[in-house]
Write an enzyme that holds these catalytic residues in place. Sequence first.
Site, PDB file in Angstrom:
ATOM      1  N   ARG A   1       0.742  -1.087   0.074  1.00 34.06           N
ATOM      2  CA  ARG A   1      -0.114  -0.058   0.178  1.00 34.06           C
ATOM      3  C   ARG A   1       0.705   1.227  -0.296  1.00 34.06           C
ATOM      4  O   ARG A   1       1.882   1.248   0.506  1.00 34.06           O
ATOM      5  CB  ARG A   1      -0.752   0.039   1.304  1.00 34.06           C
ATOM      6  CG  ARG A   1      -2.040  -1.000   1.328  1.00 34.06           C
ATOM      7  CD  ARG A   1      -2.795  -0.967   2.640  1.00 34.06           C
ATOM      8  NE  ARG A   1      -3.951  -1.835   2.474  1.00 34.06           N
ATOM      9  CZ  ARG A   1      -4.720  -1.932   3.478  1.00 34.06           C
ATOM     10  NH1 ARG A   1      -4.489  -1.481   4.687  1.00 34.06           N
ATOM     11  NH2 ARG A   1      -5.716  -2.736   3.545  1.00 34.06           N
ATOM     12  N   HIS A   2       0.362   2.334  -0.532  1.00 37.02           N
ATOM     13  CA  HIS A   2       0.812   3.722  -0.553  1.00 37.02           C
ATOM     14  C   HIS A   2       0.614   4.220   0.956  1.00 37.02           C
ATOM     15  O   HIS A   2      -0.599   3.970   1.364  1.00 37.02           O
ATOM     16  CB  HIS A   2       0.436   4.574  -1.775  1.00 37.02           C
ATOM     17  CG  HIS A   2       1.232   5.886  -1.935  1.00 37.02           C
ATOM     18  ND1 HIS A   2       0.749   6.904  -1.144  1.00 37.02           N
ATOM     19  CD2 HIS A   2       2.190   6.214  -2.703  1.00 37.02           C
ATOM     20  CE1 HIS A   2       1.814   7.848  -1.607  1.00 37.02           C
ATOM     21  NE2 HIS A   2       2.487   7.347  -2.487  1.00 37.02           N
TER      22      HIS A   2
END
Length: 402
Positions: free
Chosen positions: A236-237
Amino acid sequence: MSAENSAATPLPLLAGVTIVDLSRVLAGPFATMTLANLGARVIKVEIPGTGDDSRAFGPFAGGKSLYFSAINCNKESIALNLREAPDRAIFESILEKADIVVENYRPGTMEKLGYGWDVLHARYPHLIYGAASGFGDSGPYSRRAAYDMVVQGMGGIISMTGYPGGKPTRVGISIGDITAGLYLAIGLNGALFRRTLTGLGSKIDIAMLDCQAAIMEDAITSCAKTGEVPGPHGTRHPSIAPFQAFLASDGYIIIAAGNDHLFALMAGALDEPGLTADPRFATNDLRHQNIDALEQEMEKALSKNTVAHWLDALNAAGVPCGPINDIAGMIADPQVNARNMVVTVQDPVAGEIRVAGNPVKVVGLAEPATFAPPPELDEHRAKIVAEFAPLAAGDLAGKSPS
């Protein structure tokens, strides 16, 4: 009018630049590889008998290190013992005509040999000096030894890699060395330009730890201002959603819908219009706040078909996406091959090998179809001595130093 005749074959960007490369293993050799790929001549000055440390790193093909081969195409090799007068004389003759000298020893090593920056700059004012080390020429850690893993740990990148609650995870490549090599190459190119204005060389002092700090994106700014310490997020960012790997029916797919418009296009491609109507997902900030719920809804939709199906649908809609290739998959990727990013090299010892191509594409300049093979230790001694130290050629050409 440009000095380069437009009717003639364009010259490589660094044609005519000669680099004396005392570095070994990765940070320095990666920098000089980058410059060699841009057309510079790189002469590796290696330790007699053993050469670059990485010559002993496996795996091997025909007894030749593939690790060494990956980083040292398009270079020449001469073995010199810089503690012996005859070899020092050859080395100094090369420096007289060279543009750049590169080393990645611990600070103080070159001074002990009598070739520190102050000495070289006084004697060869045109010469540019590039140094890469763990911690640079200054600061309380300057004389400490370091390897890639050390600066990955100290620079924060390991703390942000992997999954929450998992064990510390090294980045899969030696990013501490590689970023130092890239910043060194950038600095040396800047020094070449400065020399055209002043006639004088500069010293470029690169610390691996500095480079880890430099690539932290917004982590430094955010942590210093908010007090929140970034941690690992898996794929995930830390602030954009959806921007991660998602599970489809037969594997994982990367989807990076970085704004509201792309999110709407993605919802259409997945045939899930309810995603855009859901108030939890109305904005990027809300999507990030509700990221677990978003992942659940998206994987429910993605489970209905394969990665290949969704890649076609998402690409047709203009949504950034991609597969998770292993290295074999990357090597076979048609885009990678169309850009000449895997180059076949015919090595007389290792046979046919494949190495990474040059990512710096110059419009109007054709790329070579192959590279010169990585040199054998001291392979180019006779040629280099005859060119740079002709008075010594009769006595020393063809002889390896003791």
